[in-house]
Write a protein that holds these residues in place. Structure first.
Motif, PDB file in Angstrom:
ATOM      1  N   THR A 221      -5.393 -34.265 -49.809  1.00  0.00           N
ATOM      2  CA  THR A 221      -4.585 -34.782 -48.913  1.00  0.00           C
ATOM      3  C   THR A 221      -5.154 -34.412 -47.402  1.00  0.00           C
ATOM      4  O   THR A 221      -5.640 -33.476 -47.170  1.00  0.00           O
ATOM      5  CB  THR A 221      -3.008 -33.861 -48.929  1.00  0.00           C
ATOM      6  N   TYR A 222      -5.096 -35.467 -46.762  1.00  0.00           N
ATOM      7  CA  TYR A 222      -5.683 -35.334 -45.245  1.00  0.00           C
ATOM      8  C   TYR A 222      -4.374 -35.143 -44.381  1.00  0.00           C
ATOM      9  O   TYR A 222      -3.755 -35.936 -44.121  1.00  0.00           O
ATOM     10  CB  TYR A 222      -6.372 -36.648 -44.949  1.00  0.00           C
ATOM     11  N   PRO A 223      -4.048 -33.851 -44.046  1.00  0.00           N
ATOM     12  CA  PRO A 223      -2.906 -33.554 -43.215  1.00  0.00           C
ATOM     13  C   PRO A 223      -3.298 -33.835 -41.971  1.00  0.00           C
ATOM     14  O   PRO A 223      -4.491 -34.009 -41.328  1.00  0.00           O
ATOM     15  CB  PRO A 223      -2.771 -32.111 -43.193  1.00  0.00           C
ATOM     16  N   ASN A 224      -2.383 -34.517 -41.078  1.00  0.00           N
ATOM     17  CA  ASN A 224      -2.493 -34.781 -39.547  1.00  0.00           C
ATOM     18  C   ASN A 224      -3.494 -35.818 -39.449  1.00  0.00           C
ATOM     19  O   ASN A 224      -4.529 -35.522 -38.391  1.00  0.00           O
ATOM     20  CB  ASN A 224      -2.556 -33.622 -38.717  1.00  0.00           C
ATOM     21  N   ALA A 225      -3.577 -36.870 -40.300  1.00  0.00           N
ATOM     22  CA  ALA A 225      -4.763 -37.752 -40.418  1.00  0.00           C
ATOM     23  C   ALA A 225      -4.612 -38.460 -38.909  1.00  0.00           C
ATOM     24  O   ALA A 225      -6.023 -38.980 -38.679  1.00  0.00           O
ATOM     25  CB  ALA A 225      -4.794 -38.713 -41.518  1.00  0.00           C
TER      26      ALA A 225
END
Length: 364
Positions: free
Chosen positions: A298-302
């Motif tokens: 998961t790439y948070p705050n992409a």
């Protein structure tokens, strides 16, 4: 004396032509940057057909290329990735493929307009490029023959040619997304009526879907597995759904924590189907195992705590291109899970943006 005069005239004609091209680039760039009034005034001040210049960022692109060439004239860098990344990452693009040259960014002409009674909301080419489909707020789907479009654009055509070969009506609300089956003559469409429809467009009499999937919220995006056996669907709910294309049986990840916390905005398979990616209004991008249907990263705050609008894989499956409402396009190294290049310059944050590679992956 006459020979010298002729050469001078040719040089003058060439100089005038170069100036005209320069003025077109300036006007197109001004329109691209939103300075429509300035572009209009400049067009009026210059004789010729410059008023018809379309919006384009080609001038900025050429200036950037010139600056890079000036700074790195002794280096050989990729046209796609910064040189600083070349020693750390495997950026090979499949050297066994037949090399192709990408033409310079140029103006475009409208050769065909597909008539809908409402706004056109989505469009897609078939895998072989022979057909294109469009969906609209008027609930209709139109399939057009690309070869007929090309023929129609020929001014020497004797008879009137109609490129639309199918008009499909089976949605009761706006069509929001559509996808051609990679192998069979089937078109899948999704809409605000919370349904996914499957049309067998090879039959001339086809108007209605031969099967459908009923969701509980509007459908926003979809993607066929490269084999065509499975269909991913993203809706206004945060759960990614995987359907068997034949039985229409639904599968979701067994771990609820795998899912997004907001509506799905985009979903795409890699070229080999071993992985797929999804983006969401929650600002995250997720990578999924194409076999187990589990989230693997998961790439948070992409995109700076704003909506992540689109995702698409590179052909070799090593990189992911994403766009968001922060008006930024990011290129991700999937193995390292980090951004290796960022493309800025746009200022639009009110509407959802889409980022894609061109056919050679030299431009986005």
């Amino acid at each position: 004396f006459m020979r010298i005069a002729r050469v001078d005239r040719r040089r003058m004609a060439g100089a005038v032509k170069e100036r005209e091209v320069l003025y077109k680039l300036v006007i197109s760039q001004l329109r691209y940057d939103g300075f429509e009034t300035v572009a209009a005034n400049l067009s009026k001040s210059i004789a010729g057909s410059l008023a018809t210049c379309s919006s384009s960022s080609r001038l900025a692109h050429l200036v950037n290329l010139g600056l890079k060439a000036d700074e790195e004239s002794s280096k050989t860098t990729s046209s796609f990735f910064p040189a600083t990344m070349q020693t750390n990452l495997d950026l090979e693009y499949g050297r066994d493929e037949i090399p192709s040259s990408c033409p310079a960014v140029a103006d475009y002409d409208t050769v065909c307009v597909v008539p809908h009674k409402g706004q056109c909301t989505t469009a897609s080419f078939s895998p072989d490029g022979q057909l294109a489909a469009t969906g609209s707020y008027d609930t209709s789907v139109k399939i057009v023959d690309v070869e007929r479009i090309v023929t129609k654009s020929n001014q020497n055509a004797i008879h009137e040619i109609y490129p639309t070969i199918r008009t499909l009506y089976d949605h009761t609300e706006a069509v929001t997304c559509l996808e051609f089956h990679p192998l069979a003559p089937i078109l899948a469409t999704g809409g605000d009526d919370c349904h996914v429809k499957f049309f067998e467009f090879s039959k001339p009499s086809t108007k209605r879907a031969f099967k459908s999937i009923a969701e509980v919220v509007p459908v926003r995006c979809m993607a066929f597995h490269p084999s065509g056996d499975f269909l991913l669907i993203g809706t206004e709910q945060p759960t990614v759904r995987l359907y068997d294309s034949n039985t229409l049986q639904c599968y979701v990840s067994s771990n609820p924590k795998d899912q997004h916390s907001g509506p799905i905005t985009s979903i795409k398979y890699s070229s080999n189907g071993k992985m797929y990616a999804s983006s969401s209004k929650d600002g995250t991008i997720k990578l999924w195992d194409g076999v187990s249907n589990r989230c693997v990263n998961t790439y948070p705050n992409a995109h700076s705590n704003m909506e992540a609008s689109s995702v698409v894989f590179s052909r070799n499956g090593k990189y992911l291109l994403s766009s968001g409402k922060d008006s930024i396009v990011n290129l991700w190294d999937i193995t390292g899970g980090r951004i290796i290049n960022t493309y800025k310059g746009a200022t639009q944050s009110a509407v959802r943006s889409q980022a894609v590679f061109n056919h050679t992956e030299d431009y986005i």
